[in-house]
Design an enzyme around this catalytic site. Sequence first.
Site, short mmCIF file in Angstrom:
data_model
loop_
_atom_site.label_atom_id
_atom_site.label_comp_id
_atom_site.label_asym_id
_atom_site.label_seq_id
_atom_site.Cartn_x
_atom_site.Cartn_y
_atom_site.Cartn_z
N GLY A 107 -10.34 -36.61 50.56
CA GLY A 107 -8.94 -36.77 50.19
C GLY A 107 -7.99 -35.80 50.86
N GLU A 132 -16.45 -34.83 51.80
CA GLU A 132 -16.47 -36.20 52.33
C GLU A 132 -15.15 -36.59 52.99
OE1 GLU A 132 -19.25 -37.80 48.60
OE2 GLU A 132 -17.17 -38.48 48.83
N PRO A 133 -14.79 -36.00 54.10
CA PRO A 133 -13.55 -36.40 54.77
C PRO A 133 -13.69 -37.75 55.45
CG PRO A 133 -14.75 -34.87 56.15
CD PRO A 133 -15.51 -34.96 54.85
N GLY A 134 -12.66 -38.56 55.36
CA GLY A 134 -12.63 -39.84 56.07
C GLY A 134 -11.36 -39.94 56.89
N ARG A 150 -1.20 -50.83 54.26
CA ARG A 150 -0.84 -49.59 53.58
C ARG A 150 0.65 -49.47 53.24
NH1 ARG A 150 -1.18 -45.21 55.83
NH2 ARG A 150 -1.74 -43.96 54.01
N TYR A 152 1.25 -48.73 49.39
CA TYR A 152 1.60 -47.37 48.99
C TYR A 152 2.98 -46.92 49.46
CZ TYR A 152 -3.54 -47.45 49.06
OH TYR A 152 -4.85 -47.79 48.89
N CYS A 168 4.67 -63.45 56.02
CA CYS A 168 5.59 -64.09 55.08
C CYS A 168 5.73 -63.29 53.80
CB CYS A 168 5.13 -65.50 54.78
SG CYS A 168 4.95 -66.54 56.25
#
Length: 446
Positions: A261, A303-305, A342, A346, A373
């Site tokens: 995160g 756990e970096p993504g 995204r 968000y 659309c």
Amino acid sequence: MTTLHEPAAAAATPDHQLSVWPASTAEPRPGDPTVGGVSLAEVAGRYGTPAYVLDEGEVRRRCGTYRDAFPEAEVHYAAKAFLCRAMAHWVAEEGLGLDVCSAGELELAVAAGFPADRIVLHGNAKTPQDLKRALWYGVGRIVIDSPSEIARIAAAVGPGGHQKVMVRVVPGISAGGHDKIRTGTEDQKFGLSIGDGYAQHAITRILDQPQLELTGLHCHLGSQITDVKPYLSAVRRMVGLMARLHEQHGLVLRELDLGGGHGIAYRPGEPAMDLTRLARKVRAELTEACAVAGLTVPRLIIEPGRAVVGPAGIALYRVVSVKHTAGRTFVAVDGGMSDNPRPALYGVRYVPRLVGRRGSPDHAAVTVVGRHCEAGDVLATDVALPDDVRAGDLLAVPVAGAYHLSMASGYNAVGRPPVVAVHNGHARLLVRRESLEDIRSRDVGL
């Protein structure tokens, strides 16, 4: 000090800040930027648009940054951000582990030769197929997310089998850039709460299953976190739970997974996680908390993504039309929410840039929109582009490596874009474009 938004290489573009672009970005000719030594305009010409450009060197550099910041920890790349076989191969070569959330992600990783014992299976609703494939390949750990999984995994392993597991704990901490990506709070679908005792009860049940080896606790607070403090709070609460488990069961847990995160900047000037400070503070907090509790310091897992792959990606779009209204100018491109949901999910906004030609020195505020659309199909609102932007122009959107293609949909039956790797002046196709034939062939009924 190492941050996750290190400035890119200097480029002759005084009217554009490149702090959110890959470090390899340069501009040998005005209006024709290169990434990884490859012209973005040439990539678009060769592979079409929309397209994703992935800087292999930037991915590897960011993997190395994590290894350097957390030398004593296990670093697992979170595959949900973006995964293909090449990405799995790069991550493996850089010495990272891998987190997967489905049989499909696991299949891609194994197909790339990723060692199964360095893979962790996550997920709040693991299907029987997910668990079957994970056990078949021999993944290193399975993170238990609900009590019902305990018996299911134990039965699948069998009386003579053995599987390492962790428990995802909800520490009751609110952190993250948006309500929809805050996962450390109570009253949401992930994990087992410390506050109501469900985590402790699940752990007791796991200890009654001899074929399951509980190696540690896991938590994930959310995404786009730029403040260190929530992680320090999580360390204290997780060590507190470890201390209670040791007192009640004599249990010594060897691992503590704090998830990922770590926030990145999508626009110049936005905050990003200071990775060096995070590592230093977490290390000190963990050592102190364990000393107070009389526990051995567990091995840390992170756990970096997004922070690994996000800034390594560039999305390329072709302008389809420019529409002037009474109050706004809309620049419509040939992609949108089907390849990047995204902004609609968000409210995220990007900073597109004109590439492929040198635009007018005068700029105008425009809104860059997608082709779909939906009124919410907006990539960037009130961003500055040359006032002579026109149909046929090429726009590049930085920080497009994470949660773009991995969240892509089939909306309006628009095929998903290709992924093109660039490195040391060479471009190669990693994931081909989804064609009209692909769309037609999946529909087998009449």
